[in-house]
Design a protein around this motif. Structure first.
Motif, PDB file in Angstrom:
ATOM      1  N   GLU B  84       0.833  -1.206   0.000  1.00  0.00           N
ATOM      2  CA  GLU B  84       0.000   0.000   0.000  1.00  0.00           C
ATOM      3  C   GLU B  84       0.870   1.260   0.000  1.00  0.00           C
ATOM      4  O   GLU B  84       0.580   2.232  -0.701  1.00  0.00           O
ATOM      5  CB  GLU B  84      -0.933  -0.008   1.217  1.00  0.00           C
ATOM      6  CG  GLU B  84      -2.022   1.053   1.180  1.00  0.00           C
ATOM      7  CD  GLU B  84      -2.868   0.987  -0.092  1.00  0.00           C
ATOM      8  OE1 GLU B  84      -3.222  -0.127  -0.515  1.00  0.00           O
ATOM      9  OE2 GLU B  84      -3.139   2.058  -0.687  1.00  0.00           O
ATOM     10  N   GLY B  87       1.978   1.887  -3.333  1.00  0.00           N
ATOM     11  CA  GLY B  87       0.906   2.124  -4.298  1.00  0.00           C
ATOM     12  C   GLY B  87       0.685   0.940  -5.230  1.00  0.00           C
ATOM     13  O   GLY B  87       0.386   1.123  -6.415  1.00  0.00           O
ATOM     14  N   LYS B  94      -5.671  -1.561  -2.233  1.00  0.00           N
ATOM     15  CA  LYS B  94      -5.409  -1.802  -3.662  1.00  0.00           C
ATOM     16  C   LYS B  94      -4.476  -0.735  -4.232  1.00  0.00           C
ATOM     17  O   LYS B  94      -4.549  -0.382  -5.404  1.00  0.00           O
ATOM     18  CB  LYS B  94      -6.712  -1.862  -4.459  1.00  0.00           C
ATOM     19  CG  LYS B  94      -7.660  -2.957  -3.953  1.00  0.00           C
ATOM     20  CD  LYS B  94      -8.946  -2.985  -4.750  1.00  0.00           C
ATOM     21  CE  LYS B  94      -9.940  -3.960  -4.134  1.00  0.00           C
ATOM     22  NZ  LYS B  94     -11.261  -3.884  -4.748  1.00  0.00           N
ATOM     23  N   LYS B  96      -4.455   2.414  -3.650  1.00  0.00           N
ATOM     24  CA  LYS B  96      -5.075   3.705  -3.953  1.00  0.00           C
ATOM     25  C   LYS B  96      -5.270   4.586  -2.710  1.00  0.00           C
ATOM     26  O   LYS B  96      -5.789   5.688  -2.807  1.00  0.00           O
ATOM     27  CB  LYS B  96      -6.428   3.483  -4.634  1.00  0.00           C
ATOM     28  CG  LYS B  96      -6.277   2.765  -5.989  1.00  0.00           C
ATOM     29  CD  LYS B  96      -7.602   2.653  -6.716  1.00  0.00           C
ATOM     30  CE  LYS B  96      -8.494   1.628  -6.045  1.00  0.00           C
ATOM     31  NZ  LYS B  96      -9.752   1.411  -6.778  1.00  0.00           N
ATOM     32  N   HIS B 309       1.373  -2.468 -10.221  1.00  0.00           N
ATOM     33  CA  HIS B 309       0.629  -1.237  -9.950  1.00  0.00           C
ATOM     34  C   HIS B 309      -0.838  -1.485 -10.282  1.00  0.00           C
ATOM     35  O   HIS B 309      -1.161  -2.347 -11.106  1.00  0.00           O
ATOM     36  CB  HIS B 309       1.165  -0.089 -10.816  1.00  0.00           C
ATOM     37  CG  HIS B 309       2.507   0.398 -10.358  1.00  0.00           C
ATOM     38  ND1 HIS B 309       2.674   1.248  -9.298  1.00  0.00           N
ATOM     39  CD2 HIS B 309       3.757   0.123 -10.824  1.00  0.00           C
ATOM     40  CE1 HIS B 309       3.951   1.491  -9.112  1.00  0.00           C
ATOM     41  NE2 HIS B 309       4.646   0.817 -10.029  1.00  0.00           N
ATOM     42  N   LEU B 315      -9.352   3.007 -11.319  1.00  0.00           N
ATOM     43  CA  LEU B 315      -9.320   4.327 -10.684  1.00  0.00           C
ATOM     44  C   LEU B 315     -10.631   4.687  -9.983  1.00  0.00           C
ATOM     45  O   LEU B 315     -10.636   5.212  -8.869  1.00  0.00           O
ATOM     46  CB  LEU B 315      -8.980   5.397 -11.734  1.00  0.00           C
ATOM     47  CG  LEU B 315      -8.774   6.810 -11.188  1.00  0.00           C
ATOM     48  CD1 LEU B 315      -7.565   6.865 -10.263  1.00  0.00           C
ATOM     49  CD2 LEU B 315      -8.603   7.807 -12.320  1.00  0.00           C
TER      50      LEU B 315
END
Lengths: 336, 328
Positions: B84, B87, B94, B96, B309, B315
């Motif tokens: 985490e 990222g 996840k 984010k 990533h 998103l």
């Protein structure tokens, strides 16, 4: 005759330990301690004091108490670092001795006065209780306590007329520095110092009491309910506790009457030696302080060589008899 | 309070795990490998460990912006935590959310939080649920001296006391709200002084002494489990590193001497001395613990670095919950 300076030691940490959770102890917040300091200073100044040295602390108790107080007196912090630990009290007491303070007003519990006496064994004290279960300092109105301090500082009342020297428990741990307690030194069946307070009766092993007070709360009460020994008596008390003993119901913390198994109990002569042997932890005046490793020994004895404790009621009675608070025709009180 | 050798060694290992995680995370941040800011917990380990050894996965905690230590002590997965921070898609959020949003509901960790003082209302919600459902679960709410000035804290403290909720407010008082010293942000020195005003007990404990925290936390948590309501446990502690990262942002707000003074009371060293004195953890065994934990942390970093990533298509996922997915 110029008045002697008065020392002020206000312990910011007193009255906040775990006994608020495990017992029913009062919380003394620092705002209240500020008010107490304020009242003590006003009382002392009314009785003739004009100079004060105080312990600087990270909570600024005395500095904030002085804000807007508007009294004609000199105030100066002693040059002690603000570590926020008992070291501050010990260091400040040493500096107040050098500064000629007589007496010193303490706000705290047994532990606070013990820390002061570590540096100045026969310190003249007005001891105001803001701790948890105290035997040494008394719950009293600070205005009057301050007045008693002012009467002694100004020379209007002689210390010898109103103070009694307290007993102490000397503690010499093998391989360690000498220590002392003002009321009780107790060997506990505990491995660690931890949160310091003592509240579990099954952990008590050997108690050496300078005072055994039946009307107290704490470890002194255990002895007090078995065989009282007052502050005035030239004796101490030795109590053995542990498995198989006859149970005694005693108030070992505020609101906490617990059965304590008592194996034996006898009076101690002043100077008579008692030995503790580890493993265990030694609690001094109700706080776990020293870890004794297996086989390590400590020598203890009760002596009368402690602080001179000012009897506030007696001081004010003498002041009344002598008319010290009667305003004289040209203004001011005779106490000044 | 009894403390078994197992609990002591468990507490020690949790502290070493936090320290090692944070020191390695700090190095990675300084090396520019971690996007975003990290608020490191080094120096405060005794608090998280002393509390968490009393809790099970059914007990909840709410954390802060300085939250890695809380999750590590509660048993967080080091690989997912590092992922985490990096990222990566295998991270707790996840990839984010980053450092300040990590949560693990399976462990009862209801989330770190970038908003100072956001935890207390969440904590009392969980505590209300614990009580409403008739469980003996407890919620521990971590917050700082700075957060104790926020309205959220005061509202939560009031409600917790009013409804006698099984919550322990754990104030990690490290003397600074970000870069502002305590004497410049509040007129009191002991946050515990605020507790009686809400109708609950408040106590102060040495937050550098893991055994002292353990004892006090044990009593506060047991009290909450018995249905006797909330309490406030103020742990006096210190952050050895800066507010953000290791070297910080060059803001002058405390002296080097002060840091040196507090480092003399390193909570891990303090505990190791006690454990060695009691014959429970000789120096070589303590070193072995450090070595083993360092191996685990390195493995976690490797896992995170090798993780992918998140895909750009992710998103907008997990931003809103669809009404049809909401629990009823």
């Amino acid at each position: 005759m110029a008045a002697a300076p008065i020392g002020i030691i206000a312990n910011p940490a007193s009255g906040k330990d775990i006994r608020r959770l495990v017992a029913h102890a009062s919380v003394f917040d620092n705002q209240e301690k500020r008010s107490i300091v304020r009242r003590a200073i006003l009382g002392a100044v009314a009785a003739g004091a004009d100079r004060f040295f105080f312990m600087p602390d990270p909570h600024l108790i005395v500095e904030q108490a002085l804000e807007g107080l508007g009294v004609e007196a000199a105030f100066e912090p002693v040059d002690s670092p603000r570590t926020g630990s008992a070291i501050d009290t010990t260091r400040s007491a040493a500096l107040m001795r050098e500064a000629g303070c007589a007496p010193v007003i303490t706000l705290g519990g047994d532990g606070t006065n013990r820390a002061a006496a570590k540096a100045w064994r026969d310190i003249p004290l007005v001891a105001i209780s803001t701790g948890t279960n105290n035997v040494f300092p008394r719950m009293m109105e600070a205005t009057i306590a301050g007045a008693a301090a002012g009467l002694v500082a100004s020379g209007a009342i002689a210390l010898d007329d109103v103070a009694q020297q307290a007993k102490t428990v000397h503690v010499r741990v093998e391989g360690g520095p000498e220590d002392l307690a003002l009321i009780d030194a107790v060997l506990l069946d505990e491995p660690f110092v931890g949160a310091k307070a003592v509240w579990q009766p099954t952990r008590l092993r050997t108690l050496v009491l300078a005072r055994a007070e039946p009307a107290a709360v704490g470890l002194s009460a255990i002895g007090g309910l078995l065989a009282p020994v007052s502050a005035r008596e030239d004796a101490g008390l030795l109590v053995h506790a542990g498995v198989g003993g006859d149970e005694l119901l005693a108030p070992i913390a505020p609101g906490l009457f617990e059965p304590v198994p008592i194996v034996s109990c006898r009076r101690l002569a002043l100077g008579e030696a008692v030995e503790f042997e580890g493993p265990g932890v030694i609690a001094l005046d109700g706080e776990r302080e020293v870890t004794l490793h297996r086989g390590q020994r400590a020598q203890l004895s009760v002596l009368r060589d402690g602080p001179f404790v000012i009897d506030v009621a007696r001081t004010l009675s003498l002041a009344a008899c002598r008319g010290l608070f009667r305003l004289s025709p040209n203004g001011g009180t005779d106490a000044r | 309070m009894d403390i078994s050798p197992e609990s002591l060694l468990d507490m020690h290992e949790r502290m070493v795990r936090i320290r090692t995680f944070e020191e390695e995370a700090g190095k990675l941040m300084e090396a520019g490998k971690v996007p975003g800011a990290l608020h490191l917990y080094v120096g405060e380990e005794a608090v998280a460990a002393g509390i968490m050894v009393h809790l099970s996965n059914d007990d909840q905690i709410t954390s802060t912006h300085r939250g890695h230590g809380h999750l590590v002590a509660k048993g967080g997965d080091l690989g997912r935590m590092f992922a985490e921070l990096f990222g990566r898609a295998t991270g707790y959020c996840k990839g984010k959310g980053g450092s300040m949003h990590i949560s693990d509901l399976d462990l009862g960790m209801l989330g770190a939080n970038g908003i100072v003082g956001a935890g207390p209302p969440i904590a009392i919600g969980a505590a209300f649920s614990n009580k409403y459902r008739g469980t003996t679960n407890v919620t521990c709410c971590f917050f700082g001296d700075g957060a104790s000035n926020e309205g959220t804290f005061h509202e939560a403290a009031n409600m917790a006391a009013l409804y006698r909720l099984p919550v322990v407010f754990v104030c990690e008082n490290n003397g600074y709200g970000e870069f502002t010293s305590q004497e410049r942000h509040q007129a009191i020195h002991d946050v515990a002084d605020r507790a009686p005003g809400y109708g609950m007990p408040g106590i102060v404990v040495d937050g550098m002494d893991a055994i002292a925290v353990y004892e006090a936390a044990g009593e506060a948590i047991a009290r909450a489990r018995r249905g006797e309501g909330p309490s406030l446990l103020e742990c006096k502690t210190y952050r050895f590193l800066d507010h953000v990262g290791v070297r910080g942002m060059g803001v002058v707000y405390r002296t080097d001497d002060e840091v040196v003074e507090w480092r003399r009371r390193d909570p891990i060293v303090l505990l190791e001395e006690r454990l060695a004195g009691a014959g429970l953890l000789p120096a070589e065994e303590a070193a072995a613990v450090r070595e083993r934990v360092l191996g685990q942390v390195k493995a976690a970093i490797a896992y995170a670095e090798s993780s992918p990533h998140p895909d750009p298509s992710a998103l907008l996922q997990d931003v809103y919950t669809l009404a049809t997915d909401a629990p009823r």
